[in-house]
Design an enzyme around this catalytic site. Structure first.
Site, PDB file in Angstrom:
ATOM      1  N   ARG A 221     -96.216  62.699 -57.288  1.00 35.88           N
ATOM      2  CA  ARG A 221     -97.133  63.047 -56.205  1.00 35.88           C
ATOM      3  C   ARG A 221     -96.403  63.608 -54.995  1.00 35.88           C
ATOM      4  O   ARG A 221     -97.049  63.953 -54.013  1.00 35.88           O
ATOM      5  CB  ARG A 221     -97.881  61.788 -55.760  1.00 35.88           C
ATOM      6  CG  ARG A 221     -99.320  61.717 -56.249  1.00 35.88           C
ATOM      7  CD  ARG A 221     -99.856  60.368 -55.775  1.00 35.88           C
ATOM      8  NE  ARG A 221    -101.277  60.283 -55.709  1.00 35.88           N
ATOM      9  CZ  ARG A 221    -102.059  59.801 -56.676  1.00 35.88           C
ATOM     10  NH1 ARG A 221    -101.558  59.459 -57.829  1.00 35.88           N
ATOM     11  NH2 ARG A 221    -103.353  59.690 -56.482  1.00 35.88           N
TER      12      ARG A 221
ATOM     13  N   ARG B 283    -113.408  49.935 -54.768  1.00 33.47           N
ATOM     14  CA  ARG B 283    -111.971  50.011 -54.524  1.00 33.47           C
ATOM     15  C   ARG B 283    -111.713  50.084 -53.023  1.00 33.47           C
ATOM     16  O   ARG B 283    -112.335  50.874 -52.324  1.00 33.47           O
ATOM     17  CB  ARG B 283    -111.396  51.260 -55.211  1.00 33.47           C
ATOM     18  CG  ARG B 283    -110.458  50.916 -56.341  1.00 33.47           C
ATOM     19  CD  ARG B 283    -110.093  52.135 -57.124  1.00 33.47           C
ATOM     20  NE  ARG B 283    -109.249  53.057 -56.363  1.00 33.47           N
ATOM     21  CZ  ARG B 283    -108.743  54.163 -56.875  1.00 33.47           C
ATOM     22  NH1 ARG B 283    -108.980  54.470 -58.136  1.00 33.47           N
ATOM     23  NH2 ARG B 283    -107.998  54.957 -56.134  1.00 33.47           N
TER      24      ARG B 283
ATOM     25  N   ARG C  36    -106.353  60.410 -47.709  1.00 34.11           N
ATOM     26  CA  ARG C  36    -105.785  60.681 -49.035  1.00 34.11           C
ATOM     27  C   ARG C  36    -105.836  62.174 -49.358  1.00 34.11           C
ATOM     28  O   ARG C  36    -104.910  62.715 -49.952  1.00 34.11           O
ATOM     29  CB  ARG C  36    -106.505  59.861 -50.105  1.00 34.11           C
ATOM     30  CG  ARG C  36    -106.063  58.398 -50.081  1.00 34.11           C
ATOM     31  CD  ARG C  36    -107.082  57.476 -50.686  1.00 34.11           C
ATOM     32  NE  ARG C  36    -107.316  57.710 -52.087  1.00 34.11           N
ATOM     33  CZ  ARG C  36    -108.444  57.376 -52.712  1.00 34.11           C
ATOM     34  NH1 ARG C  36    -109.428  56.802 -52.050  1.00 34.11           N
ATOM     35  NH2 ARG C  36    -108.577  57.616 -53.991  1.00 34.11           N
TER      36      ARG C  36
ATOM     37  N   ARG D 222    -118.102  56.597 -55.954  1.00 35.82           N
ATOM     38  CA  ARG D 222    -117.277  55.615 -56.669  1.00 35.82           C
ATOM     39  C   ARG D 222    -117.081  54.360 -55.819  1.00 35.82           C
ATOM     40  O   ARG D 222    -117.016  53.252 -56.356  1.00 35.82           O
ATOM     41  CB  ARG D 222    -115.921  56.243 -57.009  1.00 35.82           C
ATOM     42  CG  ARG D 222    -115.021  55.334 -57.824  1.00 35.82           C
ATOM     43  CD  ARG D 222    -113.825  56.078 -58.373  1.00 35.82           C
ATOM     44  NE  ARG D 222    -112.740  56.137 -57.397  1.00 35.82           N
ATOM     45  CZ  ARG D 222    -111.601  56.825 -57.583  1.00 35.82           C
ATOM     46  NH1 ARG D 222    -111.416  57.524 -58.690  1.00 35.82           N
ATOM     47  NH2 ARG D 222    -110.672  56.822 -56.669  1.00 35.82           N
TER      48      ARG D 222
ATOM     49  N   LYS E 137    -108.785  62.427 -62.887  1.00 37.45           N
ATOM     50  CA  LYS E 137    -107.564  62.303 -63.682  1.00 37.45           C
ATOM     51  C   LYS E 137    -107.673  61.133 -64.659  1.00 37.45           C
ATOM     52  O   LYS E 137    -107.407  61.295 -65.847  1.00 37.45           O
ATOM     53  CB  LYS E 137    -106.341  62.081 -62.772  1.00 37.45           C
ATOM     54  CG  LYS E 137    -106.069  63.210 -61.794  1.00 37.45           C
ATOM     55  CD  LYS E 137    -104.781  62.990 -61.008  1.00 37.45           C
ATOM     56  CE  LYS E 137    -104.815  61.792 -60.063  1.00 37.45           C
ATOM     57  NZ  LYS E 137    -105.743  61.937 -58.915  1.00 37.45           N
TER      58      LYS E 137
HETATM   59  P1  ATP Z   1    -108.382  59.856 -59.694  1.00 36.18           P
HETATM   60  O1  ATP Z   1    -109.699  59.436 -59.181  1.00 36.18           O
HETATM   61  O2  ATP Z   1    -108.305  61.344 -59.961  1.00 36.18           O
HETATM   62  O3  ATP Z   1    -107.930  59.059 -60.871  1.00 36.18           O
HETATM   63  P2  ATP Z   1    -107.003  58.594 -57.335  1.00 36.18           P
HETATM   64  O4  ATP Z   1    -106.068  59.311 -56.406  1.00 36.18           O
HETATM   65  O5  ATP Z   1    -108.262  58.096 -56.779  1.00 36.18           O
HETATM   66  O6  ATP Z   1    -107.266  59.592 -58.539  1.00 36.18           O
HETATM   67  P3  ATP Z   1    -104.946  56.840 -58.376  1.00 36.18           P
HETATM   68  O7  ATP Z   1    -104.174  57.890 -59.065  1.00 36.18           O
HETATM   69  O8  ATP Z   1    -105.366  55.685 -59.151  1.00 36.18           O
HETATM   70  O9  ATP Z   1    -106.319  57.323 -57.837  1.00 36.18           O
HETATM   71  O10 ATP Z   1    -104.051  56.394 -57.089  1.00 36.18           O
HETATM   72  C1  ATP Z   1    -104.488  55.425 -56.149  1.00 36.18           C
HETATM   73  C2  ATP Z   1    -103.486  55.272 -54.993  1.00 36.18           C
HETATM   74  O11 ATP Z   1    -102.235  54.767 -55.500  1.00 36.18           O
HETATM   75  C3  ATP Z   1    -103.089  56.579 -54.299  1.00 36.18           C
HETATM   76  O12 ATP Z   1    -103.997  56.942 -53.275  1.00 36.18           O
HETATM   77  C4  ATP Z   1    -101.689  56.234 -53.733  1.00 36.18           C
HETATM   78  O13 ATP Z   1    -101.777  55.504 -52.555  1.00 36.18           O
HETATM   79  C5  ATP Z   1    -101.115  55.336 -54.803  1.00 36.18           C
HETATM   80  N1  ATP Z   1    -100.298  56.105 -55.761  1.00 36.18           N
HETATM   81  C6  ATP Z   1    -100.647  56.428 -57.040  1.00 36.18           C
HETATM   82  N2  ATP Z   1     -99.691  57.149 -57.641  1.00 36.18           N
HETATM   83  C7  ATP Z   1     -98.695  57.311 -56.722  1.00 36.18           C
HETATM   84  C8  ATP Z   1     -97.451  57.976 -56.704  1.00 36.18           C
HETATM   85  N3  ATP Z   1     -97.016  58.664 -57.773  1.00 36.18           N
HETATM   86  N4  ATP Z   1     -96.712  57.930 -55.575  1.00 36.18           N
HETATM   87  C9  ATP Z   1     -97.116  57.263 -54.508  1.00 36.18           C
HETATM   88  N5  ATP Z   1     -98.287  56.610 -54.437  1.00 36.18           N
HETATM   89  C10 ATP Z   1     -99.081  56.641 -55.519  1.00 36.18           C
HETATM   90 MG    MG Z   2    -107.071  57.273 -61.038  1.00 34.75          MG
END
Ligand code: ATP
Ligand code: MG
Length: 184
Positions: A88, A133, A144, A127, A13
């Site tokens: 989400r 991270r 997750r 990653r 994303k």
């Molecule tokens: P990608 O790699 O596709 O960018 P990702 O899930 O690894 O996605 P982020 O979108 O950066 O990474 O989100 C990281 C963490 O932040 C999530 O696992 C969650 O705990 C929290 N988070 C992010 N957005 C929300 C949301 N809308 N509601 C609740 N928690 C969120």
């Molecule tokens: Mg992200």
């Protein structure tokens, strides 16, 4: 132009959104990045947020909504915004609809990036080695993904019923995915 971008963790994303915001010239609102910025401080709130995120859970809806509604009303978002990883949960989706109805600014499109779990696990473990991270480790990644299927996946049906959903295969190369997202 208001766009929502949803997909499982590691779907890419963030990567796609960085290109899309350049093309559309609208701000990128990544709730993940906003929450990570909160976690960089040393406050009670940052420790509260970290206790969720580092366990692979979602941050509480009310907190995420407070951050997003502030941003969306700011002058930078007058032309629109690209929401990355938000909403989400069904509660967030319904609260976003209420907010946008109040602001008289309906969502234009919801883009869904689809990637199978096995591919996501491989990508996230890779990653983990590069970015370090705290939430990219084996047990948190599995949690997750579980949370995604349980809480976020239902949004596909919700936005599908509104006629706003466009699903795209996220397993292709970065540029192929981009070309599918915005065919020129
Ligand atoms: P990608 O790699 O596709 O960018 P990702 O899930 O690894 O996605 P982020 O979108 O950066 O990474 O989100 C990281 C963490 O932040 C999530 O696992 C969650 O705990 C929290 N988070 C992010 N957005 C929300 C949301 N809308 N509601 C609740 N928690 C969120
Ligand atoms: Mg992200």
């Amino acid at each position: 132009m208001l766009i929502v971008f949803i997909g499982p963790p590691g779907a890419g994303k963030g990567t796609q959104c960085r290109r899309l915001v350049e093309l559309f010239d609208i701000p990128h609102l990544s709730t993940g990045e906003m929450l990570r910025a909160v976690m960089e401080q040393d406050t009670a709130l940052s420790r509260y947020v970290a206790s969720y995120i580092n366990a692979g859970k979602l941050a509480p809806d009310h907190l995420v909504m407070r951050i997003v509604s502030q941003k969306i009303k700011s002058p930078d978002c007058a032309k629109g915004a690209l929401f990355d990883g938000f909403p989400r949960t069904m509660v967030q989706a319904q609260m976003l609809d209420d907010l946008l109805t109040e602001l008289k600014r309906p969502l234009d499109v919801v883009l869904e990036l689809r990637v199978p779990d096995e591919v996501l696990i491989t990508r996230l473990l890779k990653r983990a080695k590069i970015d370090g991270r705290a939430d990219d480790n084996d047990s948190t990644i599995r949690e997750r993904l579980r949370v995604f299927h349980e809480q976020t996946k239902p949004l596909v049906q919700y936005y599908g019923a509104q006629g706003k959903l466009r699903s795209v295969d996220g397993t292709e190369s970065e540029l192929d995915v981009l070309a599918t997202l915005c065919p020129l």
